[in-house]
Design a protein around this motif. Structure first.
Motif, PDB file in Angstrom:
ATOM      1  N   ALA A 231       0.840  -1.209   0.000  1.00 25.52           N
ATOM      2  CA  ALA A 231       0.000   0.000   0.000  1.00 25.52           C
ATOM      3  C   ALA A 231       0.879   1.266   0.000  1.00 25.52           C
ATOM      4  O   ALA A 231       0.587   2.238  -0.701  1.00 25.52           O
ATOM      5  CB  ALA A 231      -0.930  -0.002   1.216  1.00 25.52           C
ATOM      6  N   PHE A 232       1.981   1.227   0.757  1.00 20.10           N
ATOM      7  CA  PHE A 232       2.913   2.365   0.728  1.00 20.10           C
ATOM      8  C   PHE A 232       3.509   2.512  -0.671  1.00 20.10           C
ATOM      9  O   PHE A 232       3.512   3.588  -1.258  1.00 20.10           O
ATOM     10  CB  PHE A 232       4.071   2.151   1.713  1.00 20.10           C
ATOM     11  N   ARG A 237      -1.391   3.936   0.855  1.00 24.40           N
ATOM     12  CA  ARG A 237      -1.239   4.449   2.222  1.00 24.40           C
ATOM     13  C   ARG A 237      -0.263   5.610   2.136  1.00 24.40           C
ATOM     14  O   ARG A 237       0.813   5.490   1.551  1.00 24.40           O
ATOM     15  CB  ARG A 237      -0.708   3.362   3.172  1.00 24.40           C
ATOM     16  N   HIS A 238      -0.685   6.737   2.719  1.00 25.19           N
ATOM     17  CA  HIS A 238       0.002   7.982   2.411  1.00 25.19           C
ATOM     18  C   HIS A 238       1.047   8.369   3.443  1.00 25.19           C
ATOM     19  O   HIS A 238       0.712   8.765   4.546  1.00 25.19           O
ATOM     20  CB  HIS A 238      -1.026   9.104   2.270  1.00 25.19           C
ATOM     21  N   SER A 239       2.303   8.244   3.080  1.00 24.54           N
ATOM     22  CA  SER A 239       3.393   8.729   3.912  1.00 24.54           C
ATOM     23  C   SER A 239       4.567   9.080   3.014  1.00 24.54           C
ATOM     24  O   SER A 239       5.079   8.229   2.285  1.00 24.54           O
ATOM     25  CB  SER A 239       3.813   7.654   4.926  1.00 24.54           C
ATOM     26  N   GLY A 240       4.984  10.332   3.078  1.00 24.25           N
ATOM     27  CA  GLY A 240       6.135  10.769   2.279  1.00 24.25           C
ATOM     28  C   GLY A 240       7.428  10.139   2.772  1.00 24.25           C
ATOM     29  O   GLY A 240       8.438  10.166   2.081  1.00 24.25           O
ATOM     30  N   MET A 241       7.403   9.561   4.000  1.00 25.68           N
ATOM     31  CA  MET A 241       8.611   8.925   4.529  1.00 25.68           C
ATOM     32  C   MET A 241       8.687   7.462   4.148  1.00 25.68           C
ATOM     33  O   MET A 241       9.754   6.935   3.885  1.00 25.68           O
ATOM     34  CB  MET A 241       8.639   9.043   6.040  1.00 25.68           C
ATOM     35  N   GLY A 339      -4.170  -0.557   3.593  1.00 31.09           N
ATOM     36  CA  GLY A 339      -4.316  -1.778   2.805  1.00 31.09           C
ATOM     37  C   GLY A 339      -5.758  -1.997   2.375  1.00 31.09           C
ATOM     38  O   GLY A 339      -6.603  -1.111   2.523  1.00 31.09           O
ATOM     39  N   PRO A 340      -6.046  -3.207   1.853  1.00 31.93           N
ATOM     40  CA  PRO A 340      -7.359  -3.486   1.258  1.00 31.93           C
ATOM     41  C   PRO A 340      -8.517  -3.357   2.250  1.00 31.93           C
ATOM     42  O   PRO A 340      -9.658  -3.197   1.831  1.00 31.93           O
ATOM     43  CB  PRO A 340      -7.251  -4.928   0.772  1.00 31.93           C
ATOM     44  N   ARG A 341      -8.248  -3.449   3.576  1.00 31.36           N
ATOM     45  CA  ARG A 341      -9.362  -3.388   4.537  1.00 31.36           C
ATOM     46  C   ARG A 341      -9.402  -2.083   5.324  1.00 31.36           C
ATOM     47  O   ARG A 341     -10.055  -1.991   6.360  1.00 31.36           O
ATOM     48  CB  ARG A 341      -9.260  -4.565   5.514  1.00 31.36           C
ATOM     49  N   GLN A 342      -8.722  -1.073   4.832  1.00 29.69           N
ATOM     50  CA  GLN A 342      -8.624   0.142   5.642  1.00 29.69           C
ATOM     51  C   GLN A 342      -9.944   0.884   5.808  1.00 29.69           C
ATOM     52  O   GLN A 342     -10.125   1.603   6.774  1.00 29.69           O
ATOM     53  CB  GLN A 342      -7.530   1.077   5.101  1.00 29.69           C
TER      54      GLN A 342
END
Ligand code: HEC
Ligand code: HEC
Ligand code: HEC
Length: 377
Positions: A231-232, A237-241, A339-342
């Protein structure tokens, strides 16, 4: 002879200007090369415009958190080493001469860094600088991440090379030879040791470092880890890190790394002392939910039983309270993803109040690793 100004004449003059500009562009005479640099006046003008724009738009930035927080600094440094140092250099890591030939050249922060206030730094890092190669933050909505970069930028002038290396590479310093060019090569080298990259921030044992700078991933379910890393990598899934390390690792390596971290023994974070009443409120939410707000019991999905049935659900026991809280807040402000169940979790998070988020995060953190071993295959 006097020339009378009429709308018609102004129109013709403007059209001629536009046509002239187009002709000049079409002729190919305009010099777009980066050699020689800008004229002094162009340089002055561009910087003046940039400074004014940053100053004006920084008025929209909210108040910063405590930027002296060690965890913020460590998170910022971990990202800086691969996300910024290839252009801007770092204490003890001189600038790559290739990079210094671009126009405008990225300022060399191993020598000096211009003075901006916190909100101005925030604005520059969050949105980047147009026409300059200075990139925007990959997930501009993750303000918490942008603030950790600001914490690092403000500390940079006072960091010794040794201190910087410790903050940027953790226990992996030996795997990362000093030098901007090494960092640049690493970005495009698919064979770069992926685990060494992850371990800069999470350590090889998955327990992280520097207080609650990084989430504990040791002993997490392998299924959840693989789905989360994908997801990253794919930007769900949103994280610039986390996006850059997950994306540059490649899927095969991610699966191997997920296996590695799932197999590490979990140890609880040193839970910050929390108020007993707060913990008690958190326990009620975890065990019973909040009926009036249609919040289900957290343990119906995150408890031992549920975790045995659903390997895709994450365990939360012993995780840093600050991390859990940030994730719930990220769902509430619409920037978490996952992920798919978020979606299941987003609905739950949306219904919690700020106090409840704090309470339930503190309770899970205070659980140590009670659910260990029994829970996971
Ligand atoms: C691809 C190269 C590149 C990368 C990667 C990059 N920058 Fe930059 N950065 C630039 C350039 C070029 C400028 C100059 C902009 C200008 O002068 O208008 C700049 C300007 C800046 C400035 C303003 C400096 C000043 O005094 O004018 C800051 C602060 C900054 N960058 C921080 C960062 C941070 C933090 C990161 C990592 C998250 C980063 N940059 C990543 C190229 C880069
Ligand atoms: C620059 C530091 C840094 C590096 C390098 C890094 N991580 Fe992370 N990682 C973080 C941060 C910060 C978070 C929290 C992200 C958030 O707030 O959404 C995180 C989150 C995670 C999570 C989610 C944890 C959870 O409970 O959902 C996993 C899994 C993870 N990282 C694994 C890895 C792996 C595997 C690598 C190497 C491919 C890696 N990380 C490299 C800093 C890093
Ligand atoms: C219906 C099942 C369900 C319930 C009930 C539920 N969760 Fe979750 N939760 C999930 C799923 C699925 C994920 C993984 C989302 C993803 O893909 O990142 C998750 C993830 C989380 C995370 C992020 C963990 C991490 O490591 O990043 C937190 C924090 C969390 N839940 C807290 C709670 C709390 C607090 C409650 C109770 C108020 C709760 N959950 C109730 C299904 C549930």
């Amino acid at each position: 002879m006097t020339l009378r100004l009429t709308w018609r004449r102004i129109g013709i003059a403007l059209a001629a200007l536009v046509l002239g500009g187009l002709l000049f562009g079409w002729s190919g005479l305009f010099y777009v090369g980066a050699t020689g640099g800008h004229w002094g006046v162009t340089n002055w003008f561009l910087h003046w415009v940039m400074q004014n724009s940053v100053r004006t738009y920084s008025l929209l930035v909210e108040e910063p958190p405590d930027l002296r927080d060690r965890a913020l600094l460590a998170r910022g440094a971990g990202h800086y080493a691969t996300g910024c140092a290839p252009c801007h250099a770092a204490p003890g890591e001189p600038q790559n001469p290739v990079v210094s030939q671009s126009l405008p050249a990225p300022p060399d922060f191993s020598r000096r860094i211009d003075e901006w206030d916190s909100k101005e730094f925030f604005r520059i890092v969050q949105h980047g600088v147009r026409y300059s190669g200075m990139p925007a933050w990959p997930e501009p909505g993750r303000q918490d991440e942008v603030w950790s970069m600001v914490a690092l930028l403000e500390a940079l002038p006072s960091l010794s090379p040794e201190e910087y290396r410790r903050l940027a590479y953790g226990q992996e310093a030996a795997e990362f030879p000093a030098g901007g060019s090494a960092a640049l090569a690493r970005l495009s080298d698919p064979a770069a040791p992926v685990l060494a990259d992850c371990a800069r921030c999470h350590n090889r044992d998955g327990l992280g470092r520097d207080g609650d700078a990084f989430p504990i991933i040791a002993g997490q379910s392998e299924t959840y880890l693989v789905e989360t890393l994908r997801a990253f990598a794919e930007g769900r899934r949103h994280s610039g890190m986390m996006q850059p390390p997950a994306a540059r690792a490649g899927d095969e390596a991610l699966q191997a790394i997920a296996r590695h971290y799932a197999a590490q023994p979990r140890a609880a974070a040193a839970a910050a002392p929390a108020d007993a009443a707060l913990i008690e409120q958190g326990e009620r939410i975890a065990r019973e939910g909040v009926v009036a707000q249609q919040v289900p019991a957290c343990l119906s999905c995150h408890g031992d039983e549920a975790l045995r049935r659903n390997l895709a659900f994450p365990r939360l026991d012993g995780q840093h309270a600050g991390y859990l809280q940030r994730q719930l807040e990220a769902w509430q402000s619409g920037v978490r993803g996952g992920g798919p169940r978020q979606e299941l979790m987003r609905t739950v998070a949306d219904r919690l109040t700020a106090d409840q988020v704090k309470a339930v995060s503190a309770w899970f953190a205070a659980q140590g690793t009670r659910q260990e071993a029994a829970s996971r295959p």
